[in-house]
Design an enzyme around this catalytic site. Sequence first.
Site, mmCIF file in Angstrom:
data_model
loop_
_atom_site.group_PDB
_atom_site.id
_atom_site.type_symbol
_atom_site.label_atom_id
_atom_site.label_comp_id
_atom_site.label_asym_id
_atom_site.label_seq_id
_atom_site.Cartn_x
_atom_site.Cartn_y
_atom_site.Cartn_z
ATOM 1 N N ASP A 1 38.641 32.472 44.808
ATOM 2 C CA ASP A 1 38.603 32.273 43.357
ATOM 3 C C ASP A 1 39.704 33.098 42.686
ATOM 4 O O ASP A 1 39.593 34.315 42.594
ATOM 5 C CB ASP A 1 37.240 32.695 42.811
ATOM 6 C CG ASP A 1 37.168 32.475 41.310
ATOM 7 O OD1 ASP A 1 37.006 31.310 40.901
ATOM 8 O OD2 ASP A 1 37.299 33.450 40.545
ATOM 9 N N TYR B 1 44.992 36.501 36.602
ATOM 10 C CA TYR B 1 44.992 37.543 37.644
ATOM 11 C C TYR B 1 46.394 37.792 38.214
ATOM 12 O O TYR B 1 46.603 38.761 38.934
ATOM 13 C CB TYR B 1 44.054 37.193 38.809
ATOM 14 C CG TYR B 1 42.630 36.813 38.445
ATOM 15 C CD1 TYR B 1 42.100 37.070 37.183
ATOM 16 C CD2 TYR B 1 41.805 36.188 39.370
ATOM 17 C CE1 TYR B 1 40.802 36.700 36.853
ATOM 18 C CE2 TYR B 1 40.503 35.828 39.056
ATOM 19 C CZ TYR B 1 40.016 36.069 37.793
ATOM 20 O OH TYR B 1 38.734 35.706 37.483
ATOM 21 N N LYS C 1 42.388 29.063 37.246
ATOM 22 C CA LYS C 1 41.883 28.867 35.874
ATOM 23 C C LYS C 1 43.033 29.013 34.895
ATOM 24 O O LYS C 1 43.909 29.856 35.100
ATOM 25 C CB LYS C 1 40.830 29.935 35.523
ATOM 26 C CG LYS C 1 39.837 30.242 36.613
ATOM 27 C CD LYS C 1 38.856 31.338 36.209
ATOM 28 C CE LYS C 1 37.991 31.768 37.386
ATOM 29 N NZ LYS C 1 38.594 32.794 38.251
ATOM 30 N N HIS D 1 39.370 28.915 31.565
ATOM 31 C CA HIS D 1 38.880 30.265 31.902
ATOM 32 C C HIS D 1 37.755 30.728 30.983
ATOM 33 O O HIS D 1 36.901 31.535 31.383
ATOM 34 C CB HIS D 1 40.050 31.254 31.865
ATOM 35 C CG HIS D 1 39.832 32.495 32.646
ATOM 36 N ND1 HIS D 1 40.790 33.074 33.421
ATOM 37 C CD2 HIS D 1 38.731 33.297 32.790
ATOM 38 C CE1 HIS D 1 40.309 34.171 33.998
ATOM 39 N NE2 HIS D 1 39.066 34.323 33.625
HETATM 40 N N1 LIG Z 1 35.638 33.571 34.995
HETATM 41 C C1 LIG Z 1 35.653 34.826 34.565
HETATM 42 O O1 LIG Z 1 35.775 35.120 33.364
HETATM 43 C C2 LIG Z 1 35.507 35.929 35.577
HETATM 44 C C3 LIG Z 1 35.261 37.238 35.150
HETATM 45 C C4 LIG Z 1 35.102 38.232 36.120
HETATM 46 C C5 LIG Z 1 35.186 37.904 37.463
HETATM 47 N N2 LIG Z 1 35.462 36.625 37.850
HETATM 48 C C6 LIG Z 1 35.580 36.251 39.288
HETATM 49 O O2 LIG Z 1 34.464 36.769 40.014
HETATM 50 C C7 LIG Z 1 34.927 37.679 41.021
HETATM 51 C C8 LIG Z 1 33.945 38.806 41.240
HETATM 52 O O3 LIG Z 1 33.698 39.530 40.070
HETATM 53 P P1 LIG Z 1 34.256 41.013 39.804
HETATM 54 O O4 LIG Z 1 35.513 41.186 40.544
HETATM 55 O O5 LIG Z 1 34.260 41.223 38.340
HETATM 56 O O6 LIG Z 1 33.136 41.979 40.344
HETATM 57 P P2 LIG Z 1 32.117 42.100 41.596
HETATM 58 O O7 LIG Z 1 32.449 41.121 42.652
HETATM 59 O O8 LIG Z 1 30.766 42.127 41.006
HETATM 60 O O9 LIG Z 1 32.409 43.587 42.077
HETATM 61 C C9 LIG Z 1 33.632 43.977 42.620
HETATM 62 C C10 LIG Z 1 33.551 45.484 42.837
HETATM 63 O O10 LIG Z 1 32.555 45.770 43.809
HETATM 64 C C11 LIG Z 1 33.135 46.539 44.877
HETATM 65 N N3 LIG Z 1 32.518 46.085 46.125
HETATM 66 C C12 LIG Z 1 32.744 44.940 46.809
HETATM 67 N N4 LIG Z 1 31.979 44.864 47.902
HETATM 68 C C13 LIG Z 1 31.249 45.974 47.938
HETATM 69 C C14 LIG Z 1 30.282 46.472 48.846
HETATM 70 N N5 LIG Z 1 29.927 45.783 49.927
HETATM 71 N N6 LIG Z 1 29.730 47.690 48.590
HETATM 72 C C15 LIG Z 1 30.094 48.393 47.490
HETATM 73 N N7 LIG Z 1 30.994 47.981 46.588
HETATM 74 C C16 LIG Z 1 31.584 46.771 46.815
HETATM 75 C C17 LIG Z 1 34.616 46.249 44.816
HETATM 76 O O11 LIG Z 1 35.377 47.339 45.297
HETATM 77 P P3 LIG Z 1 36.418 47.158 46.535
HETATM 78 O O12 LIG Z 1 37.384 46.073 46.153
HETATM 79 O O13 LIG Z 1 37.041 48.505 46.622
HETATM 80 O O14 LIG Z 1 35.584 46.798 47.722
HETATM 81 C C18 LIG Z 1 34.842 46.088 43.317
HETATM 82 O O15 LIG Z 1 35.005 47.333 42.698
HETATM 83 C C19 LIG Z 1 36.297 38.131 40.470
HETATM 84 O O16 LIG Z 1 37.091 38.739 41.457
HETATM 85 C C20 LIG Z 1 36.821 36.838 39.937
HETATM 86 O O17 LIG Z 1 37.282 36.023 40.993
HETATM 87 C C21 LIG Z 1 35.599 35.637 36.927
#
Ligand SMILES: NC(=O)c1ccc[n+]([C@@H]2O[C@H](COP(=O)([O-])OP(=O)(O)OC[C@H]3O[C@@H](n4cnc5c(N)ncnc54)[C@H](OP(=O)(O)O)[C@@H]3O)[C@@H](O)[C@H]2O)c1
Length: 291
Positions: A62, A67, A92, A125
């Site tokens: 994704d 990004y 997006k 987005h």
């Molecule tokens: N459409 C939108 O508006 C929107 C908004 C936000 C996000 N997104 C999408 O959704 C994806 C995920 O959301 P997000 O990046 O906001 O947050 P998330 O996936 O909830 O959390 C990512 C965080 O968790 C840590 N993490 C990952 N695996 C872990 C584990 N096993 N144990 C402990 N910590 C862990 C990562 O650190 P490390 O990298 O250091 O492991 C990072 O700091 C995004 O990357 C993006 O593709 C979309």
Amino acid sequence: MSAVFPMYTIRPVLNVRRTMVETDVRLSTGYTMPTLGLGVYMNDECAEACKVALQNDYRMIDSARFYENEAQVGVGIRGSGVKREDIFITSKVFHTDFTYDHTKAAVKDSIANLGYSYYDLYLTHSAVGGTAARLAAYKALLDAKADGLIRSVGVSNYSAKHIEEIREAGLEMPAVNQIELHPFCQQKPIVEYCNKHNIVVQAYSPLLRGALDNPIIQKLAKKYSKDGAQILIRWSLQRGFVPLPKSSQPQRIISNNLVFNWNIEPMDMAKLDALDRGKEGAVTWNPVDVD
Ligand SMILES: NC(=O)c1ccc[n+]([C@@H]2O[C@H](COP(=O)([O-])OP(=O)(O)OC[C@H]3O[C@@H](n4cnc5c(N)ncnc54)[C@H](OP(=O)(O)O)[C@@H]3O)[C@@H](O)[C@H]2O)c1
């Protein structure tokens, strides 16, 4: 002295109802999408993460123009040895490009960045920008789909009222709505609307951006011999969502995908369900209420 085991051992029958979770879901466009994907937000140099993920059974990535790592996704895919046609790739268009012409140009630029001829899924987005702008962008995505540049069109951060505009305009409904979704922010009205209209819900920030220290999550992690991230991802899958956990660390990328051969019991799912704090529980921008 080594122990002698009988050739056939009888495994104890666990008194647990298995909750099957599919590894793919069919979209309204007829294409199938994996039920778990790697998020790459805030990972500018995500080629290595994509490569590790693809070499460890992930089949969805994704990304987004915002990004600024679409090209890195392409590099990761090429380095992985996995065939393009076996991978589901999303990008997006950001609201700053919500005119018909800018969105069409954005899709072409995304494709050039990726280095492959199409995206499996392309989303608006967010709903930021007002009705006319988001419908113009959405129409441009549908036309890019007709041109073969996108296989499925979807939206992100849309509430029911934004999707209703699409329906009222007589346009093809989105295949996917990607929203912030985890036990603290369950967005039930949006999920209900999407379920009713055959729109698959992708869950972003499923790991609470890494804030996994909640005592209930930690207690369940201990009970199931998993980690907190796996508990949250499995909760999302069992609720029928498509979680997109982000990690840039190989070991976490791998462990975040080890969620398909065990299940959380109903009484523990209920404990996680009870954490819902509505919009107060959001950990990111969650702009689902914009006009
Ligand atoms: N459409 C939108 O508006 C929107 C908004 C936000 C996000 N997104 C999408 O959704 C994806 C995920 O959301 P997000 O990046 O906001 O947050 P998330 O996936 O909830 O959390 C990512 C965080 O968790 C840590 N993490 C990952 N695996 C872990 C584990 N096993 N144990 C402990 N910590 C862990 C990562 O650190 P490390 O990298 O250091 O492991 C990072 O700091 C995004 O990357 C993006 O593709 C979309």
